[in-house]
Design a protein around this motif. Structure first.
Motif, short mmCIF file in Angstrom:
data_model
loop_
_atom_site.label_atom_id
_atom_site.label_comp_id
_atom_site.label_asym_id
_atom_site.label_seq_id
_atom_site.Cartn_x
_atom_site.Cartn_y
_atom_site.Cartn_z
N ALA A 86 29.23 57.94 -27.89
CA ALA A 86 30.43 57.10 -27.89
C ALA A 86 30.07 55.54 -27.77
CB ALA A 86 31.55 57.34 -26.60
N PHE A 87 28.70 55.44 -26.96
CA PHE A 87 28.23 54.06 -26.69
C PHE A 87 27.59 53.67 -28.01
CE2 PHE A 87 27.84 51.96 -22.70
CZ PHE A 87 28.38 53.09 -21.97
N GLN A 88 26.81 54.64 -28.82
CA GLN A 88 26.37 54.40 -30.22
C GLN A 88 27.22 54.16 -31.16
OE1 GLN A 88 24.32 58.45 -30.28
NE2 GLN A 88 22.35 57.51 -29.80
N PHE A 89 28.49 54.59 -31.00
CA PHE A 89 29.51 54.44 -32.06
C PHE A 89 29.86 52.98 -32.02
CE2 PHE A 89 33.82 54.36 -33.57
CZ PHE A 89 33.57 54.68 -35.15
N LEU A 90 30.26 52.49 -30.65
CA LEU A 90 30.67 51.36 -30.28
C LEU A 90 29.61 50.20 -30.66
CD1 LEU A 90 33.02 49.50 -29.11
CD2 LEU A 90 31.61 49.64 -26.86
N ALA A 91 28.38 50.65 -30.68
CA ALA A 91 27.48 49.71 -30.97
C ALA A 91 27.27 49.65 -32.53
CB ALA A 91 26.12 50.15 -30.51
N GLU A 92 27.49 50.69 -33.16
CA GLU A 92 27.46 50.73 -34.52
C GLU A 92 28.49 49.77 -35.14
OE1 GLU A 92 25.74 52.86 -36.94
OE2 GLU A 92 27.19 52.17 -38.54
N ILE A 93 29.78 49.84 -34.67
CA ILE A 93 30.91 49.26 -35.09
C ILE A 93 30.59 47.73 -34.91
CG2 ILE A 93 33.47 48.80 -34.72
CD1 ILE A 93 32.98 51.15 -36.09
N LEU A 94 30.04 47.45 -33.81
CA LEU A 94 29.94 45.87 -33.41
C LEU A 94 28.95 45.30 -34.04
CD1 LEU A 94 30.63 45.78 -29.53
CD2 LEU A 94 31.76 44.40 -31.37
N THR A 95 27.81 45.98 -34.09
CA THR A 95 26.48 45.30 -34.45
C THR A 95 25.92 45.79 -35.72
OG1 THR A 95 24.90 46.90 -33.37
CG2 THR A 95 26.12 44.86 -32.04
N LYS A 96 26.55 46.75 -36.41
CA LYS A 96 25.92 47.17 -37.67
C LYS A 96 26.99 47.17 -38.72
CE LYS A 96 22.11 49.87 -35.97
NZ LYS A 96 22.51 50.33 -34.62
N PRO A 97 27.74 46.13 -38.93
CA PRO A 97 29.03 45.98 -39.69
C PRO A 97 28.37 46.24 -41.41
CG PRO A 97 28.39 43.95 -39.45
CD PRO A 97 27.29 44.80 -38.33
N ASN A 98 29.34 46.56 -42.01
CA ASN A 98 29.15 46.63 -43.41
C ASN A 98 29.02 45.48 -44.27
OD1 ASN A 98 28.88 48.04 -46.00
ND2 ASN A 98 31.42 48.63 -46.06
N VAL A 99 27.84 44.83 -44.17
CA VAL A 99 27.51 43.56 -44.65
C VAL A 99 26.33 43.46 -45.73
CG1 VAL A 99 26.40 41.30 -43.86
CG2 VAL A 99 28.45 42.57 -42.58
N HIS A 100 26.51 42.70 -47.16
CA HIS A 100 25.53 42.71 -47.97
C HIS A 100 25.22 41.16 -48.15
CE1 HIS A 100 25.30 46.85 -48.42
NE2 HIS A 100 26.58 46.84 -48.24
N GLU A 101 24.24 40.65 -47.99
CA GLU A 101 23.83 39.25 -48.52
C GLU A 101 24.94 38.22 -47.75
OE1 GLU A 101 23.91 39.25 -52.73
OE2 GLU A 101 22.20 40.60 -52.68
N GLY A 102 24.82 38.39 -46.46
CA GLY A 102 25.58 37.45 -45.58
C GLY A 102 27.24 37.22 -45.97
N ALA A 103 27.90 38.69 -46.22
CA ALA A 103 29.22 38.88 -46.60
C ALA A 103 29.72 40.25 -46.01
CB ALA A 103 29.58 38.56 -47.89
N PHE A 104 30.71 40.15 -45.60
CA PHE A 104 31.44 41.59 -45.32
C PHE A 104 31.66 42.11 -46.49
CE2 PHE A 104 32.56 39.90 -41.07
CZ PHE A 104 32.07 41.09 -40.35
N ASP A 105 31.91 43.62 -46.66
CA ASP A 105 32.05 44.40 -47.99
C ASP A 105 33.72 43.48 -48.51
OD1 ASP A 105 32.39 46.10 -49.86
OD2 ASP A 105 34.02 47.09 -48.73
N PRO A 106 33.37 42.91 -49.68
CA PRO A 106 34.90 42.44 -50.22
C PRO A 106 36.01 43.20 -50.37
CG PRO A 106 32.97 41.90 -51.73
CD PRO A 106 32.57 43.22 -50.56
N ASP A 107 35.94 44.33 -50.83
CA ASP A 107 36.91 45.30 -50.78
C ASP A 107 37.68 45.59 -49.51
OD1 ASP A 107 37.09 45.82 -53.40
OD2 ASP A 107 36.23 48.10 -53.29
N THR A 108 36.91 46.01 -48.46
CA THR A 108 37.20 46.11 -47.04
C THR A 108 38.40 44.64 -46.71
OG1 THR A 108 35.63 47.48 -46.57
CG2 THR A 108 36.88 46.63 -44.79
N VAL A 109 37.51 43.81 -46.60
CA VAL A 109 38.29 42.26 -46.41
C VAL A 109 39.49 42.20 -47.17
CG1 VAL A 109 37.96 39.74 -46.37
CG2 VAL A 109 36.01 41.17 -45.81
N GLU A 110 39.59 42.48 -48.38
CA GLU A 110 40.85 42.42 -49.06
C GLU A 110 41.97 43.20 -48.67
OE1 GLU A 110 42.47 39.89 -51.10
OE2 GLU A 110 40.41 39.57 -51.02
N LYS A 111 41.74 44.70 -48.37
CA LYS A 111 42.62 45.48 -47.85
C LYS A 111 43.16 45.07 -46.57
CE LYS A 111 40.03 49.16 -48.85
NZ LYS A 111 39.23 50.20 -48.94
#
Lengths: 429, 426
Positions: free
Chosen positions: B112-137
């Protein structure tokens, strides 16, 4: 007193059926501050056609009377019972469903006193013409509040579509018109029919001593003189298997449309183990089809057909059952069409994989553990299960035993186009 | 024995709060991020947790991420936003089964700790931006979430009251942000804001359950590390001082009128009068034995629901009721009379004792749930005070009739909002 132990869950349940027929269950919960108790009668909004004790003829009572009775039971000659509970540091409440009326309190002190108050107020009705008239204004506002609530209208609209005759289609609170016919004598007649201890269940959960609580309840009941009651006779009209209406669109003062797809159950007369397996299998099926990890959920979400109000549920009680899926949407017609296709396709061979089933079963087991953190959940659900001759504590073993075949059978029985129906709420033009 | 035993440890960039208890069959992690409520950030903050929870670098698709949670015996992931006074608080919680109650003994807490850390600190990011599809939805869903308040008239009328009453104060902002500010958010701007929030927000992690403190500390220390910061305090905002009561009437196609009345209490959490304010609110309209319930509902038969509630950090009290469109004048005057009665000390010792008992009961019941424990403890983070639940209850016990009446006199009527049907009479 019988003691039942659940090793895996590390819980103990105490049970006794008293001489007057009352079922009493006690579940001690260490570490909790609160004790929660429900006193429930197997009497709800659907029980509107029955034979009163000692009478020769069946009677039909106005829509909404079970709920009205629930409100009126709180009022006594010397004031209202809410006052007494709060003097004793408790909070009290009640609710009426299709099949049950439950009275409850929770408190962190004076548990014995509050329990005594709960049992005594439910077993001592006081209805007068004057207080019955006064309540019509209050319940009238409750009904009007629900009339303005689009989610409630959507939900009941869907149920109305499904059933031609069954009283489940009647709004639990009735209408302003129907409650205007309620009299104190009708309330007494319903009370005499459905509030005998042999039609009721008392559940107490909290940091209590089971021996002490059981002997308190027995003492209380032994002082009251209940005559033996014959079995309650209810009457229901024949209900055709197919949905009564295919579609209904309600125009309301909303900005976002709503859409629910419903399926009327083909197996409404189950009880006990058979019902438990069917109900669990269908809940697993809906999770597999529409849970957040499902392909369908991603498809619907990615296409912008659903948002985070999307939900699904299967409900079954003795005599009726239905599944519903849907939520807020920008395109209610396309959502209805897509959901119906997804449901029909799920009956095909190989539509559900063993791997998905195993994962979903794990999810459901975890959800049950989370649910039993809640004393409210335990008391309310245990009662519901018991009234349907099922045992809440069979949930995990039953889930573990469910096979792909169970799920496929349940899907095959439920899903059929002639039992589909759609209800939508759309913005007023 | 203390009602709740909380231990607090300073970690890198955040505080770790552990409440060890054996009463649950699950363990709960609650992550809180707090910043001043501001027009320029409220919409970004409302979108952020929804983007974070829908995918991450290891689980770039929502379906995969949710399937992983199902595998962990249906661990739940839940995000939420709240206004606490003039702060905007993001909550991300993970609840996971305690394997002690499962036939499969694989340990789950660290996952559970690993999962929370994943969500918080390892987001789905490429070249300084969140995944555009996700943000749009998620932008689309956010707009629907903001809009949905209109369709629930009880929520809508409460929201409108706050909007009218706190005009020009940050508190008037919608908890889910402003609809017209959603479109301009880009995957880049959201990612920039994410970095800023993790640098500047006040951060707290609560761990509730049958958990060894040392384990929680070790997992948190290993998986969650942020820069040190001095949390920003919300600037004290200008409070509308009115010369006369602000009356707002809005017409819509509704059957039931919604009457919502706002008061300034001039008392906030941590003030010496706060306990008297709680008892005051309880006698006035907090419970089913209160003056509002008895007089508006039971005696006059005007309403099904009528109640008052406090916003403890902003110093507001809100009365809400659903009434017939034609009964406005009668309902408002009964409600006003009840406040006057409170101010004149026109209530009994018994009403006072009854109310104290019920509030105490409510507090103890709240801390029977993991979420309730966190909500009670988090008041101290928001207010910068250290008040234990025991102190809370002890201080409330000491409150006298005179103190309650004196506190009632500080409560002043600000705005009366009425959402009325179109066929309303005069």
């Amino acid at each position: 007193m019988e003691k039942i132990t659940f090793d895996q869950l590390q819980e103990e349940l105490y049970y006794e059926k008293l001489d007057n027929g009352l079922d009493v269950y006690i579940l001690p919960k260490k570490g909790f501050n609160k004790t929660y108790a429900t006193f429930t009668t197997k009497y709800g909004s659907i029980d509107n056609h029955f034979l009163p004790p000692g009478k020769e003829e069946f009677i039909k009572v106005p829509d909404g009377i079970a709920h009205f009775l629930e409100h009126k039971l709180f009022e006594k000659e010397d004031g209202d019972v809410f006052q007494q509970f709060s003097k004793q540091g408790a909070s009290a409440n009640a609710f009426t469903s299709f099949t049950r009326t439950a009275y409850l309190f929770s408190s962190t002190s004076n548990v014995e006193l509050n329990l005594e108050t709960l049992i005594d107020f439910v077993q001592d009705p006081y209805f007068t013409e004057k207080t019955v008239e006064k309540e019509k204004g209050i319940i009238g506002q409750e009904i009007t509040m629900y009339d303005d609530n689009p989610d409630w209208r959507l939900y009941f609209g869907l149920i109305e579509n499904m059933f031609k005759n069954h009283p489940v289609k009647i709004d639990i609170a009735g209408t302003i018109e129907s409650i205007s016919h309620i009299t104190k004598d009708m309330l007494y007649e319903c009370y005499e029919t459905f509030y005998h201890p042999s039609n009721m269940l008392l559940f107490i959960v909290g940091p209590v001593d089971p021996d002490q609580i059981m002997s308190q309840v027995k003492d209380n009941q032994s002082k009251k003189d209940y005559k033996e009651m014959p079995e309650i006779k209810r009457q229901f009209e024949e209900e055709p298997p197919e949905a009564a209406e295919k579609k209904k669109v309600l125009e309301m003062n909303v900005q976002t449309s709503k859409c629910l797809v419903g399926i009327k159950s083909s197996t409404p007369n189950q009880s006990g183990k058979e019902m438990l397996i069917n109900e669990m299998s269908l809940n697993v099926l809906l999770d597999i089809l529409f849970g957040k990890s499902s392909e369908h959920y991603s498809t619907l979400y990615n296409e912008g057909l659903i948002d985070d109000t999307f939900s699904y549920d299967y409900t079954q009680e003795q005599g009726f059952g239905f599944a519903m899926v849907g939520g807020d949407t920008n395109d209610p017609d396309r959502l209805a069409e897509t959901l119906q296709k997804m449901l029909l396709d799920s009956r095909e061979k190989g539509a559900i994989s063993q791997e998905t089933l195993d994962r979903t079963k794990k999810k459901k087991i975890g959800a049950f553990l989370r649910a039993v953190n809640s004393p409210e959940y335990i008391a309310n659900q245990f009662t519901r299960y018991a009234f349907n001759e099922m045992d809440l504590f069979d949930v995990v073993p039953t889930l573990e035993s469910i096979t792909l075949e169970d799920v496929e059978n349940a899907a095959g029985n439920l899903i059929s186009e002639d039992r589909f129906t759609v209800c939508q709420v759309v913005p007023k033009k | 024995m203390a009602v709740i035993s909380e231990t607090v440890k300073p970690m890198n960039g955040y505080k770790l709060h552990v409440v060890k208890t054996e009463k649950y069959k699950t363990n709960t992690l609650v992550w809180k991020m707090k910043a001043p409520l501001e027009k320029s950030t409220v919409t970004l903050r409302s979108l952020l947790p929804h983007v974070l929870q829908s995918s991450s670098s290891s689980y770039p698709a929502t379906g995969k991420l949710r399937a992983y949670l199902d595998e962990l015996y249906g661990a739940t992931l839940f995000v939420d936003l709240a206004k606490k006074g003039e702060y905007h608080v993001i909550t991300i919680s993970v609840e996971i089964a305690n394997e002690k109650f499962l036939s499969d003994p694989t340990p789950l807490l660290k996952k559970a700790f690993q999962f929370l850390a994943e969500i918080l600190t390892k987001p789905n990011v490429h070249e300084g931006a969140f995944d555009p599809d996700t943000v749009e939805k998620e932008k689309r869903t956010l707009k629907q979430r903001i809009q949905s308040v209109y369709d629930d008239k009880m929520r809508y009328s409460n929201y409108r009251l706050v909007q009218e009453m706190c005009k020009n104060e940050p508190y008037a902002l919608h908890v889910h942000g402003e609809k017209e500010d959603v479109d301009s958010i880009t995957p880049q701007s959201l990612y920039e804001y994410y970095q800023q929030a993790l640098e500047q927000d006040e951060l707290d992690l609560y761990v509730i359950g049958d958990v060894e403190e040392a384990d929680a500390e070790a997992y948190a220390g290993e998986l969650l590390t942020f820069e040190k910061r001095t949390p920003q305090a919300a600037p004290s905002s200008p409070v509308n001082t009115r010369e006369s009561v602000n009356e707002v009437r809005e017409e819509q196609d509704v059957k039931q009128g919604k009457l919502n009345i706002g008061y300034r209490t001039n008392v906030v959490y941590g003030d010496p009068e706060y306990y008297a304010l709680q008892v005051f609110n309880g006698i006035f309209g907090g419970f089913s034995h209160s003056k509002l319930f008895l007089n508006v509902r039971e005696k006059a038969s005007l309403a099904y629901y009528v109640a008052s509630r406090l916003e403890s950090h902003k110093g507001l009290m809100m009365v809400m009721s659903g009434i017939d469109n034609n009964n406005y004048d009668q309902a408002v005057s009964i409600i006003k009379e009840q406040l006057e009665a409170m101010q004149n000390g026109d209530f009994t010792e018994q009403e006072m004792e009854q109310t104290k008992a019920v509030i105490k009961n409510q507090l103890l019941e709240t801390v029977d749930t993991a979420r309730g424990i966190v909500e009670v403890l988090y008041h101290n983070v928001v207010s910068g005070k250290e008040i234990t639940l025991q102190t809370w209850m002890d201080e409330m016990d000491k409150v006298t009739k005179e103190e309650i009446a004196a506190t009632a006199k500080k409560v002043s009527l600000d705005t009366v909002y009425f959402l009325t049907g179109k066929e309303a009479g005069k």
